[in-house]
Enzyme design. Structure first.
Site, PDB file in Angstrom:
ATOM      1  N   PRO A  72      -5.371  23.810   4.412  1.00  0.00           N
ATOM      2  CA  PRO A  72      -4.807  22.684   3.661  1.00  0.00           C
ATOM      3  C   PRO A  72      -5.805  22.196   2.617  1.00  0.00           C
ATOM      4  CG  PRO A  72      -4.616  22.336   6.038  1.00  0.00           C
ATOM      5  CD  PRO A  72      -5.530  23.491   5.830  1.00  0.00           C
ATOM      6  N   GLY A  84      -7.406  16.615  -2.047  1.00  0.00           N
ATOM      7  CA  GLY A  84      -8.066  16.239  -3.289  1.00  0.00           C
ATOM      8  C   GLY A  84      -9.239  17.140  -3.628  1.00  0.00           C
ATOM      9  N   THR A 136     -12.286  16.938  -2.432  1.00  0.00           N
ATOM     10  CA  THR A 136     -13.555  16.213  -2.577  1.00  0.00           C
ATOM     11  C   THR A 136     -14.452  16.339  -1.345  1.00  0.00           C
ATOM     12  OG1 THR A 136     -12.480  14.209  -1.757  1.00  0.00           O
ATOM     13  CG2 THR A 136     -12.590  14.485  -4.143  1.00  0.00           C
ATOM     14  N   PHE A 186      -9.756  10.848  -6.675  1.00  0.00           N
ATOM     15  CA  PHE A 186      -9.341  12.234  -6.479  1.00  0.00           C
ATOM     16  C   PHE A 186      -8.873  12.562  -5.066  1.00  0.00           C
ATOM     17  CE2 PHE A 186     -12.780  12.029  -9.648  1.00  0.00           C
ATOM     18  CZ  PHE A 186     -12.030  12.350 -10.769  1.00  0.00           C
ATOM     19  N   ARG A 225     -10.924  11.146   8.917  1.00  0.00           N
ATOM     20  CA  ARG A 225     -11.218   9.780   9.388  1.00  0.00           C
ATOM     21  C   ARG A 225     -11.983   9.014   8.313  1.00  0.00           C
ATOM     22  NH1 ARG A 225     -10.544   8.511  14.740  1.00  0.00           N
ATOM     23  NH2 ARG A 225     -11.999   6.793  14.559  1.00  0.00           N
ATOM     24  N   LEU A 276      -5.725  21.822  12.737  1.00  0.00           N
ATOM     25  CA  LEU A 276      -4.563  21.794  13.616  1.00  0.00           C
ATOM     26  C   LEU A 276      -3.241  21.910  12.860  1.00  0.00           C
ATOM     27  CD1 LEU A 276      -5.595  18.880  16.020  1.00  0.00           C
ATOM     28  CD2 LEU A 276      -5.984  21.338  16.312  1.00  0.00           C
ATOM     29  N   VAL A 333      -0.925  20.593   8.918  1.00  0.00           N
ATOM     30  CA  VAL A 333      -0.898  19.876   7.643  1.00  0.00           C
ATOM     31  C   VAL A 333      -0.240  18.519   7.860  1.00  0.00           C
ATOM     32  CG1 VAL A 333      -0.186  19.937   5.236  1.00  0.00           C
ATOM     33  CG2 VAL A 333      -0.589  22.071   6.452  1.00  0.00           C
ATOM     34  N   ARG A 336     -25.030  13.714 -10.905  1.00  0.00           N
ATOM     35  CA  ARG A 336     -25.579  14.918 -10.288  1.00  0.00           C
ATOM     36  C   ARG A 336     -25.412  16.115 -11.220  1.00  0.00           C
ATOM     37  NH1 ARG A 336     -23.718  17.408  -4.600  1.00  0.00           N
ATOM     38  NH2 ARG A 336     -21.943  18.186  -5.790  1.00  0.00           N
ATOM     39  N   TYR A 339     -26.090   5.076   3.888  1.00  0.00           N
ATOM     40  CA  TYR A 339     -25.812   6.152   2.946  1.00  0.00           C
ATOM     41  C   TYR A 339     -27.122   6.545   2.267  1.00  0.00           C
ATOM     42  CZ  TYR A 339     -22.085   8.385   0.267  1.00  0.00           C
ATOM     43  OH  TYR A 339     -21.209   9.284  -0.257  1.00  0.00           O
TER      44      TYR A 339
END
Lengths: 628, 668
Positions: free
Chosen positions: A204, A207, A209, A277, A287, A341, A343, A485, A548
């Site tokens: 699947p 986007g 990303t 996106f 999640r 598992l 779509v 980046r 982060y």
């Protein structure tokens, strides 16, 4: 049913909502001489419900970098950084201090360029390994498909550093053999049935990303690999204003979902940094977490109902009760399943009326420790704004380097005055101070009250309010960092971000140790110049926080920079785990972090997940090999 | 096993060592006062949280971990939490240092005077100082000096002050506190005081460990303590204690600091201040209580010559690197870090391995003076030696020691005889030359005749004093020496059999010498390597054979072990012959001493080292470890239950009858 006043009311609030959401993405409307609408900020879409993401994505988006083709950073002839295009606040502006920051931080030099391959060399793309019968039956079923090399390459990767780096060098590995575009749930059912019948591998694709190698095709896969691009399943099927829910096809991308809901005066409030996106199905499968989760919740809090097509059949619940005690929640097998598992085709989500008022803010702290203590207190009092983030000193300086050219002497004088006040008068050390950025949402009155409460807490930890502008710029950074980046990669600088979640008492130690581990590992592996190693606390919870990290370095003189990069990232993750951090807060596991799954959830836990996979997909039709 | 990886990288080839600088030279040429009052601005830890000594106490008392234990103790004892907190505060008061620059300056001044009087030179490796300076800025530092003399920690602080380095806080035994004035002075120069034993005292332990950890975490100052726990009276390194090491490692294990730098420091003395004091103590004359007046009486030593002192700052060892692959820090993820947890078994094993590793690093950089070699030879020739023979053998031994990697401070280009005579001058209280023969000096009676016992006692004092210099060389020779004995006792030259003997001996003597636990194969290989290297042994396919020229080396090495073999046998014999099944532990040392003395008087034992309480206690510890003796607590008495059969078989083993065991080929 709605009266005229209702309609106009709703339209008015929708207009307002548009203005708000445009805030951290969009070019400031004052600079535009057109009427306000969302289209400038969110791609080439119109107000109509036409397809938002084209099938041939490469026509609007970069095939070997982040985001829209028309938006990119570059250094102009004078050596000043500019951001092209018209989509963002920074678009068309000059960033005078970026060059110095860039050269000073990385020891990079504008003379030393590492340009990317200009266009995809189609002849280097391996021919598709097609399952002819499958293709025939799919065509007969009327599902759109393509074997075009550009289409296939575009869906062969996410946005991990090594994936983009390889594309820039023109290296193509195992890619999907076929791309299909289902247009509704039933199309997906057909595709999965045929895939089972003819034994092809489905991956699947929402986007695109992913930053966990989740979209990489397993090189050892011998079956035909079919990329299931959900982008054409992008309709809001219904909105239920009584229950405040919306039923949406899972291929819709974040900005389209918000815009369309806004038109009806609603929003989901789910805003991951990738929302321009990333798709709803992708959020469910990983999640995901949104910037404003303090008000709206993370994806698991937002989802009311999920429909997923698996090789075993369709899985869904029979009702939309807000909470159920019916054994383990089957949604939790789906959320975070990372495409292993089935779509996700349709999702019912909570929606909220568009908030009346939105306000940015920022607070300067003398050091990171004080900042963390403040965030902890805010979490304790459960009064976190829609978003509260704490950047460390390095990231604060990074943010400063992105300040656009000031238009007047007066602004620059004012900036100087502020700096003088904070560093000289208040005695903050510019090499230690750090900044929290805030976003408040809600009733105007409540926002102002809330704002005061938060600033009062901050004051107890030595924090000084530092204005809306700084706050807004902080949020902008997260949207342009991926573009930056690409700029770095033009000049020997490679980097990546990664995240974790950690109990409050471990936040400071984890941040310090991970940053230092990165610096030390780089040094040991022959990186010539100290790396950028910086972090921010991006989410607060009752029992901990999400942290982060950004990490980048200049790779001149290294023979295999990607290998060095991967070793350092690996070491950093080990350090996170040794300091009580989790394997991931919202990026997911994919194939990048699979090796730590057993340690993370125990052997028994892994066995549980495996048995679910074995039941739903015994022949590994969904063969992306993520997670397990 | 954890230790394997830790030691497998050990390179038996001697390392390049740094050069030394004499720090007294400048003191002799410029004003001590100006030196003591110099501008002192040491480089500090880069993440230092500045804090005063008094603030430190508050931090400790308010720490979560201490509050937790206070509540726990309060619940258990029924005392009010305030009472327990007050108690904790008093403990801290009794413990805490009060570092004061003015006191340090006072010491800098007086010690300059004293050191100049005592020592010809105090030599420090400046490269080590530079490494330390770097280390202090990067991560919290733990200084781990060897401990042979009271001088050690005064000297450490003196050296650090001289080089403008951060002054350490030093864990000192409570005994100093009894020296009223001096104790306070030491406190003000950075010493903090801990009770010698506080086994079950949870509160004391909590205060103490939190105090140390707080200083370490905040980078307040380098923490200094002695791995060996106490001064070695024999100049041999003592089996390291792991309590404090555990404490300083915990902040790293729990992720509170990125790393900890462990810096072994080797302090070597040409002549030890406490020389004969130690010998008497080992013979049962009680240690004089530390007192200020005692210190003042000791003034007369200022007129004596204690030669040269060497302080070698070893390369900082990164705890993080040591722990890599041995410690999973995530084991602390599931319990709040302030709740005290008993370290896991593998953590304890790791700490123990590191402790041994660090003591070996200390040993490696201990500087040996010619006298250490000379005393070794003299002890092997109790009737004295011809000066010429001594000269010849000392030269031979020098070359052997060097090939084994000893850090020998032997004057360059000087004739051997001259080196020896200059050594004998410094140590004229221990050895003398008369009629061309060199022998030990034994105190003679001035007036009345000495009893036979007193004469032997005096002889023992000389032997033990002398042995403490020989012991300085033991870390160089112990592994090859055990191999030499093993080759001598083994029934054949087969490698597996020799290894078996070696292993048995190594096991018996592991309380006596620093032999890293679990590193028996490495030790064996190191011993083989060294003996092959010096040409004494040949390794054939499955055999270890003495080479034609190896006799001298091997018999020298066997003689080196002789006092220990004999001493342990005496202990065994005592337990076998002279005791009932049950022996009160406190009677053991006097009993065995008396037993040995009788043997000496009867002429059946010539080994005076059997009188050393250190050796006797080590032997007992070994017997307990090998389960030949059991310790049983009955009432308020500790009894030793002797298994005579087992003791007997051990005695046989020491006497050269090594029981044959299943070959351990697999491990080789």
């Amino acid at each position: 049913m709605a009266s005229n006043t209702d309609v106009s009311e709703r339209q008015r609030s929708a207009q307002q909502r548009l203005r708000i959401i445009a805030g951290h993405l969009q070019k400031r409307e004052e600079n535009e001489h057109t009427a306000l609408s969302a289209q400038e900020c969110k791609a080439e879409t119109s107000k109509s419900n036409a397809a938002k993401v084209p099938k041939r994505r490469q026509e609007v988006m970069k095939w070997n970098g982040w985001g829209y083709s028309d938006s990119r950073f570059f250094f102009n002839k004078k050596g000043q950084a500019e951001f092209t295009g018209k989509r963002y606040r920074l678009s068309g502006l000059i960033l005078p201090s970026l060059k110095d920051w860039f050269e000073g931080t990385f020891g990079a030099n504008l003379q030393h360029k590492t340009p990317a391959t200009a266009s995809l060399n189609v002849s280097a793309v391996p021919p598709p390994n097609l399952n002819e019968v499958f293709v025939e039956e799919l065509k007969a079923a009327g599902v759109a498909l393509s074997t075009d090399p550009e289409d296939r390459v575009f869906r062969s990767h996410g946005h991990c550093l090594h994936e983009i780096f390889a594309l820039r060098e023109g290296r193509i590995g195992r890619i999907p053999d076929l791309v299909v575009w289902p247009s509704c749930h039933d199309d997906v059912v057909k595709i999965v049935e045929l895939a089972c019948k003819h034994s092809v591998c489905l991956i699947p694709y929402g986007g695109g990303t992913s930053v966990s190698s989740a979209l990489e095709c397993p090189p050892e896969e011998t079956r035909s690999i079919v990329s299931v691009d959900t982008s054409q399943m992008n309709r809001i099927l219904w909105i239920d204003e009584k229950n405040l829910t919306a039923h949406v096809e899972a291929g819709i991308i974040g900005q389209d979902l918000e815009r369309q809901l806004n038109e009806s005066g609603y929003c989901t409030g789910h805003e991951p940094d990738s929302m321009e996106f990333s798709s709803l199905g992708g959020w469910v499968a990983t999640r995901a977490s949104g910037m404003k989760k303090n008000i709206y919740g993370n994806i698991e809090d937002l989802v009311v109902h999920i429909k997923m097509v698996t090789p075993r059949g369709v899985i869904e619940k029979s009702c939309q009760g807000p909470r159920m005690s019916t054994g383990p929640d089957i949604h939790h097998f789906i959320m975070g399943s990372e495409g292993t598992l089935g779509v996700v085709t349709e999702v019912t989500m909570k929606i909220r009326p568009v908030p009346e008022y939105q306000k940015y803010g920022s607070i300067v702290f003398p050091n990171f420790q004080q900042g963390v203590a403040c965030l902890r207190e805010v979490a304790k009092q459960r009064c976190a704004p829609a978003s509260i983030r704490l950047m460390d000193n390095e990231q604060f300086q990074f943010g400063h380097a992105l300040k656009p050219q000031v238009s007047s002497i007066f602004t620059s004088f004012l900036d100087g005055l502020k700096k003088f006040y904070i560093t000289k008068f208040k005695g903050f050390d510019p090499h230690h101070l750090c900044v929290a950025t805030l976003l408040f949402e809600g009733d105007r009155e409540k926002v102002l009250q809330h704002e005061k409460q938060v600033y009062d807490i901050a004051a107890k930890f030595g924090g000084l309010a530092a204005g809306e502008d700084n706050g807004q710029r902080g949020y902008m950074l997260t949207f342009v960092i991926a573009y930056l980046r690409d700029l770095g990669m033009d000049y020997y600088v490679i980097g990546e971000s990664f995240e974790t979640s950690v109990p409050w008492d471990r936040v400071l130690d984890l941040c310090r140790n991970v940053k230092e581990r990165i610096v030390r590992e780089c040094k040991e592996r022959g990186v010539q110049f100290p790396p950028l190693s910086t972090c921010r606390v991006t989410q607060t919870y009752d029992a901990g926080a999400c942290v982060y990290f950004y990490f980048a370095f200049n790779y001149r003189g290294l023979s295999d920079p990607i290998h060095v990069y991967e070793q350092v990232e690996h070491a950093a993750r080990e350090e996170i785990l040794a300091n009580a951090g989790s394997l991931s807060h919202h990026h997911g596991v994919g194939k990048l972090r699979k090796e730590w799954m057993r340690e993370t959830v125990s052997s028994v836990g892994l066995g549980m997940l495996k048995s679910v996979k074995d039941y739903l997909d015994p022949n590994n039709i969904f063969g992306n090999r993520n997670l397990l | 096993m954890a230790s394997k990886v830790l030691y497998s990288l050990r390179d038996p080839v001697p390392k390049k060592r740094d050069d030394f600088e004499d720090i007294l030279e400048e003191r002799r040429n410029s004003s001590d006062l100006r030196y003591a009052l110099k501008c002192y601005t040491p480089a500090v830890y880069r993440n230092l949280l500045p804090c005063k000594a008094s603030m430190l106490k508050t931090l400790v008392l308010q720490s979560e971990s201490l509050r937790y234990v206070i509540n726990q103790v309060s619940v258990e004892s029924g005392e009010a939490p305030e009472v327990v907190r007050e108690e904790a505060s008093q403990v801290l008061e009794e413990m805490a240092h009060r570092l004061q620059l003015s006191t340090v300056r006072f010491f800098a001044f007086t010690l300059s005077k004293a050191f100049k009087a005592l020592y010809r030179s105090v030599r420090v490796n400046e490269e080590g100082i530079q490494r330390l300076q770097q280390a202090i800025q990067e991560h919290p530092v733990v200084l781990l000096p060897s401990h042979r003399s009271y001088m050690d920690f005064l000297m450490m602080s003196y050296v650090l002050f001289t080089y403008d380095l951060a002054l350490p806080v030093i864990a000192a035994g409570m005994d100093f506190m009894s020296m009223k004035f001096v104790g306070e002075m030491l406190r003000m120069s950075g010493a903090f005081f801990i009770r010698r034993s506080f086994g079950g005292d949870k509160l004391y332990w909590a205060v103490f460990s939190e105090y140390v950890k707080t200083m370490l975490r905040n980078g307040y100052a380098p923490v200094e303590f002695f791995l060996e726990g106490t001064r070695s009276r024999t100049a041999k390194s003592l089996t390291p204690k792991t309590g404090l090491l555990n404490i300083v490692m915990e902040p790293f294990f729990k992720g509170e600091v990125f790393d900890v730098n462990l810096v072994p420091v080797s302090i070597s003395y040409e002549r030890i201040l406490e020389e004969s004091l130690y010998a008497r103590e080992l013979l049962g004359v009680p240690k004089p209580k530390e007192s200020t007046s005692g210190l003042l009486k000791a003034r007369r030593i200022l007129s004596e010559d204690f030669g040269t002192m060497h302080v070698y700052f070893g390369t900082p060892v990164s705890l993080r690197s040591l722990a890599q692959g041995h410690i999973s820090r995530s084991q602390y993820n599931l319990v709040p870090r302030h709740i005290p947890q008993k370290p896991a078994v593998d953590t304890q094993a790791f700490v123990n391995d590191v402790a041994f590793h660090l003591v070996r690093l200390q040993e490696e950089n201990m500087v040996l003076k010619p006298w250490a070699l000379i005393s070794t030879l003299l002890l092997q020739n109790p009737d004295g030696m011809e000066l010429s023979a001594l000269t010849q053998q000392a030269d031979w031994l020098r070359r052997l020691a060097l090939s084994f990697g000893a850090f020998l401070d032997w004057p360059d280009g000087e004739r051997c005889s001259k080196v020896i005579s200059s050594s004998l001058t410094i140590h004229r209280n221990l050895a003398c030359v008369s009629g061309g023969r060199v022998r030990l000096v034994v105190a003679e009676a001035s007036g009345a005749e000495l009893s036979a016992e007193e004469a032997e006692f005096n002889r023992a004092v000389s032997v033990l004093s002398c042995a403490s210099y020989r012991n300085q060389t033991l870390h160089v020779f112990v592994r090859p020496a055990l191999l030499a004995v093993a080759m001598h006792t083994a029934n054949s030259n087969r490698r597996d059999e020799v290894y078996n003997c070696f292993n048995v001996l190594r096991n018996i003597f592991s309380n006596e010498f620093i032999l890293c636990p679990g590193a028996s194969v490495q030790d064996f290989e190191e011993a083989c390597y060294l003996l092959v290297k010096c040409g004494a042994v040949q390794e054939l396919q499955q055999e270890v054979v003495m080479s034609s020229s190896g006799q001298m080396t091997l018999s020298f090495l066997c003689s080196l072990m002789e006092p220990f073999l004999q001493g342990y046998q005496v202990v065994c014999r005592y337990l076998r012959e002279d005791t009932q099944e049950d022996l009160p532990e406190k009677n053991f040392v006097p009993g065995v001493r008396n037993f040995a003395l009788q043997l000496i008087l009867a002429g059946s034992l010539r080994c005076h080292e059997a009188l050393s309480s250190d050796l006797q206690k080590n032997a007992l510890a070994a017997l307990i470890r090998l389960k030949a003796v059991r310790k049983v607590k009955t009432g308020d008495q500790v009894m030793l239950k002797v298994n005579k059969m087992a003791v007997n078989s051990l005695e046989d083993t020491l006497g050269g009858k090594i029981p044959t065991q299943k070959p351990v080929l697999a491990r080789l």
